[in-house]
Design an enzyme around this catalytic site. Structure first.
Site, PDB file in Angstrom:
ATOM      1  N   ASP A  83       0.811  -1.158   0.137  1.00  0.00           N
ATOM      2  CA  ASP A  83       0.038  -0.348  -0.008  1.00  0.00           C
ATOM      3  C   ASP A  83       0.919   1.253  -0.008  1.00  0.00           C
ATOM      4  O   ASP A  83       1.841   1.337   0.792  1.00  0.00           O
ATOM      5  CB  ASP A  83      -0.981  -0.030   1.304  1.00  0.00           C
ATOM      6  CG  ASP A  83      -1.921   1.070   1.117  1.00  0.00           C
ATOM      7  OD1 ASP A  83      -2.410   1.535   0.180  1.00  0.00           O
ATOM      8  OD2 ASP A  83      -2.310   1.538   2.169  1.00  0.00           O
ATOM      9  N   ASP A 105       2.346   5.325  -5.413  1.00  0.00           N
ATOM     10  CA  ASP A 105       1.612   6.382  -5.215  1.00  0.00           C
ATOM     11  C   ASP A 105       2.616   7.638  -5.508  1.00  0.00           C
ATOM     12  O   ASP A 105       3.361   8.349  -4.706  1.00  0.00           O
ATOM     13  CB  ASP A 105       1.425   6.546  -3.842  1.00  0.00           C
ATOM     14  CG  ASP A 105       0.661   7.681  -3.042  1.00  0.00           C
ATOM     15  OD1 ASP A 105       0.401   8.536  -3.920  1.00  0.00           O
ATOM     16  OD2 ASP A 105       0.199   7.970  -2.130  1.00  0.00           O
ATOM     17  N   HIS A 182      -7.894  10.172   4.228  1.00  0.00           N
ATOM     18  CA  HIS A 182      -7.436   9.181   4.910  1.00  0.00           C
ATOM     19  C   HIS A 182      -7.444   9.614   6.603  1.00  0.00           C
ATOM     20  O   HIS A 182      -7.542  10.710   6.974  1.00  0.00           O
ATOM     21  CB  HIS A 182      -5.830   9.054   4.958  1.00  0.00           C
ATOM     22  CG  HIS A 182      -5.384   8.394   3.790  1.00  0.00           C
ATOM     23  ND1 HIS A 182      -5.057   9.055   2.406  1.00  0.00           N
ATOM     24  CD2 HIS A 182      -5.274   6.956   3.385  1.00  0.00           C
ATOM     25  CE1 HIS A 182      -4.692   8.137   1.490  1.00  0.00           C
ATOM     26  NE2 HIS A 182      -4.680   6.968   1.809  1.00  0.00           N
ATOM     27  N   GLY A 183      -7.733   8.510   7.352  1.00  0.00           N
ATOM     28  CA  GLY A 183      -8.146   8.774   8.775  1.00  0.00           C
ATOM     29  C   GLY A 183      -9.312   9.437   9.144  1.00  0.00           C
ATOM     30  O   GLY A 183     -10.304   9.494   8.034  1.00  0.00           O
ATOM     31  N   HIS A 210      -9.570   4.951  -1.369  1.00  0.00           N
ATOM     32  CA  HIS A 210      -8.794   5.000  -0.092  1.00  0.00           C
ATOM     33  C   HIS A 210      -9.591   5.877   0.986  1.00  0.00           C
ATOM     34  O   HIS A 210     -10.340   6.648   0.552  1.00  0.00           O
ATOM     35  CB  HIS A 210      -7.357   5.949  -0.187  1.00  0.00           C
ATOM     36  CG  HIS A 210      -6.598   4.838  -0.952  1.00  0.00           C
ATOM     37  ND1 HIS A 210      -5.329   4.567  -0.544  1.00  0.00           N
ATOM     38  CD2 HIS A 210      -6.658   4.138  -2.207  1.00  0.00           C
ATOM     39  CE1 HIS A 210      -4.636   3.724  -1.431  1.00  0.00           C
ATOM     40  NE2 HIS A 210      -5.594   3.417  -2.406  1.00  0.00           N
ATOM     41  N   GLY A 211      -9.179   5.600   2.321  1.00  0.00           N
ATOM     42  CA  GLY A 211      -9.749   6.506   3.314  1.00  0.00           C
ATOM     43  C   GLY A 211     -11.416   6.468   3.726  1.00  0.00           C
ATOM     44  O   GLY A 211     -11.578   7.353   4.550  1.00  0.00           O
ATOM     45  N   ALA A 212     -12.000   5.397   3.395  1.00  0.00           N
ATOM     46  CA  ALA A 212     -13.587   5.567   3.495  1.00  0.00           C
ATOM     47  C   ALA A 212     -13.708   4.559   4.610  1.00  0.00           C
ATOM     48  O   ALA A 212     -14.758   4.377   4.634  1.00  0.00           O
ATOM     49  CB  ALA A 212     -14.034   5.256   1.961  1.00  0.00           C
ATOM     50  N   SER A 213     -12.902   4.310   5.409  1.00  0.00           N
ATOM     51  CA  SER A 213     -13.110   3.274   6.628  1.00  0.00           C
ATOM     52  C   SER A 213     -14.144   4.005   7.500  1.00  0.00           C
ATOM     53  O   SER A 213     -14.546   3.256   8.452  1.00  0.00           O
ATOM     54  CB  SER A 213     -11.696   2.650   7.121  1.00  0.00           C
ATOM     55  OG  SER A 213     -11.239   3.472   8.000  1.00  0.00           O
ATOM     56  N   ASN A 232      -9.862   0.596   0.612  1.00  0.00           N
ATOM     57  CA  ASN A 232      -8.943   0.474   1.681  1.00  0.00           C
ATOM     58  C   ASN A 232      -9.364   0.697   3.006  1.00  0.00           C
ATOM     59  O   ASN A 232      -9.997   1.894   3.401  1.00  0.00           O
ATOM     60  CB  ASN A 232      -7.611   1.285   1.166  1.00  0.00           C
ATOM     61  CG  ASN A 232      -6.869   0.859   0.191  1.00  0.00           C
ATOM     62  OD1 ASN A 232      -7.362   0.098  -0.562  1.00  0.00           O
ATOM     63  ND2 ASN A 232      -5.797   1.429   0.010  1.00  0.00           N
TER      64      ASN A 232
HETATM   65  P1  13P Z   1      -8.190   4.881   6.367  1.00  0.00           P
HETATM   66  O1  13P Z   1      -6.887   5.195   7.410  1.00  0.00           O
HETATM   67  O2  13P Z   1      -9.019   6.068   6.314  1.00  0.00           O
HETATM   68  O3  13P Z   1      -8.970   3.735   6.885  1.00  0.00           O
HETATM   69  O4  13P Z   1      -7.706   4.955   4.914  1.00  0.00           O
HETATM   70  C1  13P Z   1      -6.906   3.607   4.727  1.00  0.00           C
HETATM   71  C2  13P Z   1      -6.203   3.579   3.287  1.00  0.00           C
HETATM   72  O5  13P Z   1      -6.709   4.365   2.705  1.00  0.00           O
HETATM   73  C3  13P Z   1      -4.999   2.888   3.405  1.00  0.00           C
HETATM   74  O6  13P Z   1      -4.537   2.873   2.067  1.00  0.00           O
HETATM   75  O1  G3H Z   2      -3.185   5.171   3.725  1.00  0.00           O
HETATM   76  C1  G3H Z   2      -2.246   4.641   4.510  1.00  0.00           C
HETATM   77  C2  G3H Z   2      -2.176   4.096   5.919  1.00  0.00           C
HETATM   78  O2  G3H Z   2      -3.225   4.315   6.709  1.00  0.00           O
HETATM   79  C3  G3H Z   2      -0.818   4.665   6.241  1.00  0.00           C
HETATM   80  O3  G3H Z   2      -0.234   3.854   7.282  1.00  0.00           O
HETATM   81  O4  G3H Z   2       0.845   4.356   8.996  1.00  0.00           O
HETATM   82  O5  G3H Z   2       1.412   2.277   7.790  1.00  0.00           O
HETATM   83  O6  G3H Z   2       2.034   4.204   6.569  1.00  0.00           O
HETATM   84  P1  G3H Z   2       1.189   3.564   7.565  1.00  0.00           P
HETATM   85 ZN    ZN Z   3      -4.494   4.935   1.372  1.00  0.00          ZN
END
Ligand code: 13P
Ligand code: G3H
Ligand code: ZN
Length: 287
Positions: A83, A105, A182-183, A210-213, A232
């Site tokens: 990733d 990326d 993300h986050g 990405h980032g939609a958790s 992700n």
């Molecule tokens: P979240 O951290 O928001 O779950 O996103 C995860 C992600 O995009 C990892 O590549």
């Molecule tokens: O999208 C990326 C991850 O959430 C960041 O993970 O802290 O292992 O780099 P990392």
């Molecule tokens: Zn990501």
């Protein structure tokens, strides 16, 4: 059963559902993801970041995922993927270890540079039978702009550029930015569904979000309808892990300091969280 990420994504795309690409950092999270997939009869992707490779050892964590998938879920399609690889060097290291799929990326580069390095990575990987995910537009990170407002237009994927990016680089999957972050970020009020539809019209390869958790199910369903076939997931399972661990440590009242008990609870919490995501994404029973 280790299965190609490309095949897992293409099956999801054809089937109109999404799979989860879950980030692992350790043994507990790895087993939680694989056991959840096994119980739900769902394909999954297990992802490893560069930071996790530094933390656990690249070969060690890769082989942990591979061996666990083969031994504990021999009938479930499980992909292994790097990733957010941010350099050619990390891609080369993953090739050496045996990763079948990587993300390069280059999303923070200007368009022409993102195209040229991604293209170089694709040429390198395809020669070795590895699949490549690229990113265009850029999915922001929590903390990046403080907690203040963000100018989403700066981050979004441009549909026309997406079409050129895919055809010029030859990538196998594309990560898109449509208001996701993300986050547990203060996200855009609504994802830009129109933009996603426009990207889908112009690009036929699997689209990754990405980032939609932290997204609730309604949004998840809407973007799957518009062609997203992979989410992700990292923050939500980290949170499940840490919340459970803190609770278990606080509740501990014996003097044995049994790490397996404390981490065992965290593993169960992660497994439950992964199962919930699998249900949301619609990949239950698709193995
Ligand atoms: P979240 O951290 O928001 O779950 O996103 C995860 C992600 O995009 C990892 O590549
Ligand atoms: O999208 C990326 C991850 O959430 C960041 O993970 O802290 O292992 O780099 P990392
Ligand atoms: Zn990501």
């Amino acid at each position: 059963m280790i299965t190609s990420v490309k095949e897992i994504l293409e099956n999801a795309q054809k089937g109109g559902y999404a799979v989860g690409a879950f980030n692992t950092t350790n043994l507990e999270t790895t087993r939680a993801i694989i056991d959840a997939a096994n119980e739900m009869k769902s394909p999954v992707i297990v992802q490893i970041t560069e930071k996790t490779m530094e933390y656990a050892g690249g070969r060690a964590i890769f082989n942990l995922v591979k061996n666990s998938a083969e031994f504990y879920a021999p009938e479930i399609p499980i992909g292994i993927h790097l990733d957010h690889g941010k350099s050619v060097e990390i891609i080369e290291r993953c090739a050496e270890i045996g990763f079948p799929s990587v993300m390069y990326d280059g999303s923070r580069k200007i368009f022409v540079d993102n195209v040229s390095v991604t293209k170089e990575v694709v040429e390198f990987c395809h020669k070795r039978g590895m699949a490549v995910q690229g990113e265009l537009g850029s999915v922001p990170y929590l903390g990046e702009t403080g907690m203040g407002d963000i100018d989403w237009d700066e981050y979004m994927t441009d549909p026309e550029e997406a079409e050129r990016f895919v055809s010029e680089t030859g990538i196998d999957a594309l990560a898109v930015a449509i208001g996701n972050a993300h986050g547990f970020f203060k996200e855009r009020k609504e994802p830009d569904y129109k933009r996603l539809e426009e990207i889908r019209k112009r690009v036929s390869i699997p689209l990754i979000l990405h980032g939609a958790s932290d997204w609730e199910n309604g949004r998840v369903v809407e973007v799957i309808k518009r062609g997203v076939c992979c989410f992700n997931v990292d923050t939500s399972i980290r949170l499940a892990f840490v919340n459970s661990l803190v609770k278990a440590v606080r509740a501990q009242n014996d003097i044995s300091f049994d790490i397996r008990k404390l981490l065992g609870d965290a593993r169960k919490a992660v497994k439950n969280s992964v199962k919930e995501k699998i249900r949301f994404f619609g990949s239950e029973g698709k193995a």
